[in-house]
Design a protein around this motif. Structure first.
Motif, PDB file in Angstrom:
ATOM      1  N   ARG A 112     -14.035   2.400 -11.313  1.00  0.00           N
ATOM      2  CA  ARG A 112     -15.463   2.643 -11.268  1.00  0.00           C
ATOM      3  C   ARG A 112     -16.029   1.281 -11.475  1.00  0.00           C
ATOM      4  O   ARG A 112     -16.284   0.876 -12.508  1.00  0.00           O
ATOM      5  N   ASP A 145     -10.994  11.247  -8.129  1.00  0.00           N
ATOM      6  CA  ASP A 145     -11.882  12.474  -7.581  1.00  0.00           C
ATOM      7  C   ASP A 145     -11.066  13.823  -7.425  1.00  0.00           C
ATOM      8  O   ASP A 145     -11.317  14.784  -7.576  1.00  0.00           O
ATOM      9  N   MET A 159     -11.353   1.175  -5.851  1.00  0.00           N
ATOM     10  CA  MET A 159     -12.740   1.628  -5.888  1.00  0.00           C
ATOM     11  C   MET A 159     -12.413   2.968  -4.785  1.00  0.00           C
ATOM     12  O   MET A 159     -13.222   4.043  -4.722  1.00  0.00           O
ATOM     13  N   GLN A 160     -11.946   2.525  -3.697  1.00  0.00           N
ATOM     14  CA  GLN A 160     -11.928   3.605  -2.344  1.00  0.00           C
ATOM     15  C   GLN A 160     -11.055   4.627  -3.086  1.00  0.00           C
ATOM     16  O   GLN A 160     -11.477   5.973  -2.458  1.00  0.00           O
ATOM     17  N   ALA A 161     -10.204   4.781  -4.106  1.00  0.00           N
ATOM     18  CA  ALA A 161      -9.410   5.841  -4.432  1.00  0.00           C
ATOM     19  C   ALA A 161      -9.831   6.625  -5.417  1.00  0.00           C
ATOM     20  O   ALA A 161      -9.515   7.596  -5.785  1.00  0.00           O
ATOM     21  N   GLY A 162     -11.180   5.965  -5.870  1.00  0.00           N
ATOM     22  CA  GLY A 162     -11.874   6.784  -7.151  1.00  0.00           C
ATOM     23  C   GLY A 162     -11.174   6.587  -8.375  1.00  0.00           C
ATOM     24  O   GLY A 162     -11.740   7.249  -9.334  1.00  0.00           O
ATOM     25  N   THR A 172       0.745  -1.298  -0.047  1.00  0.00           N
ATOM     26  CA  THR A 172       0.028   0.044   0.041  1.00  0.00           C
ATOM     27  C   THR A 172       0.671   1.200   0.114  1.00  0.00           C
ATOM     28  O   THR A 172       0.144   2.324   0.083  1.00  0.00           O
ATOM     29  N   HIS A 181     -19.321  -3.219  -8.023  1.00  0.00           N
ATOM     30  CA  HIS A 181     -18.678  -4.639  -7.263  1.00  0.00           C
ATOM     31  C   HIS A 181     -17.478  -5.187  -7.734  1.00  0.00           C
ATOM     32  O   HIS A 181     -17.525  -5.161  -9.018  1.00  0.00           O
ATOM     33  N   VAL A 230     -10.596  -3.179  -4.508  1.00  0.00           N
ATOM     34  CA  VAL A 230     -11.562  -2.416  -3.825  1.00  0.00           C
ATOM     35  C   VAL A 230     -10.580  -1.216  -3.217  1.00  0.00           C
ATOM     36  O   VAL A 230     -11.214  -0.053  -3.261  1.00  0.00           O
ATOM     37  N   GLN A 231      -9.339  -1.354  -3.352  1.00  0.00           N
ATOM     38  CA  GLN A 231      -8.446  -0.025  -2.886  1.00  0.00           C
ATOM     39  C   GLN A 231      -8.600   0.884  -3.935  1.00  0.00           C
ATOM     40  O   GLN A 231      -8.647   2.022  -3.888  1.00  0.00           O
TER      41      GLN A 231
END
Length: 217
Positions: free
Chosen positions: A159, A213, A153-156, A90, A162, A150-151
């Motif tokens: 897109r 974002d 997705m969380q960072a934007g 990470t 699931h 998932v990481q």
């Protein structure tokens, strides 16, 4: 037309050993014809060994099929470890790690085209074979890749509703039909033939990532 006799006795040095030859021929047969369509005599003929060697090395058609799964699973071990390591690293930007993960999957797709075909041929099966297929050839790769998705997705930068759907679409994008390089050579030579693989990877990267974002505006 007289069929070429199946060789007996010691195999020439330029041919793989009987077990390896049978596995390669069986993976191809099961990938192209499915479990029910493939037959042991045809597999032995393609492997250029006597049909009795199937029983000697594997015992039965079911055990030969399982050995094929084990062979494909073993080929996934190294890329799977690399994907898991990327999920844990990470300290690096998630976009860089996702791009590297895509490169890993793309490289495996290029060197092991039989993997996707084998899964595609058996993916609709239920029962024991279906459970083995998904448990040994699909879920290990998804479970290694999912935390990274998932990481993203969380960072934007990803897109997706699931991670499983993102993974499904990504894998299919990186496993185009076998004739795609030839087709693209006819349509657009600059991205066909030998140039197809790098061009596909670049296109997938551009489609599967969004600008974070916090960098918009």
């Amino acid at each position: 037309m007289t069929a070429t006799p199946t060789p007996r006795g010691r195999r020439p040095k330029y041919l793989p050993d009987g077990r390896a030859a049978l596995l390669a021929a069986a993976i191809d047969a099961f990938s192209q014809q499915g479990y029910d369509g493939a037959n042991l005599r045809g597999i032995a003929r393609a492997a250029k060994v006597d049909a009795s060697l199937v029983r000697v090395h594997f015992g039965s058609k079911a055990q030969l099929w399982r050995a094929c799964v084990d062979t494909l699973e073993a080929a996934l071990a190294a890329p799977g470890e690399r994907l898991r390591a990327l999920s844990l690293d990470t300290a690096r930007p998630v976009t860089d790690r996702l791009k590297e993960a895509i490169s890993i999957i793309a490289a495996h797709a290029a060197t092991h085209p039989e993997h996707k075909q084998f899964i595609a041929q058996h993916s609709s099966e239920t029962g024991e074979r279906g459970a083995i297929l998904h448990g040994h050839l699909v879920m290990p790769v998804y479970e290694a890749m999912a935390p990274l998705i998932v990481q993203g997705m969380q960072a934007g930068v990803v897109r997706a509703e699931h991670p499983a759907m993102y993974f499904c679409v990504l894998v299919h994008a990186l496993h185009p039909p076998p004739g795609s390089p030839v087709l693209m050579q006819l349509i657009a030579p600059q991205v066909g033939g030998d140039a197809f693989g790098p061009a596909l990877l670049k296109q997938v990267e551009s489609l599967f990532f969004a600008e974070p974002d916090n960098k918009k505006g």
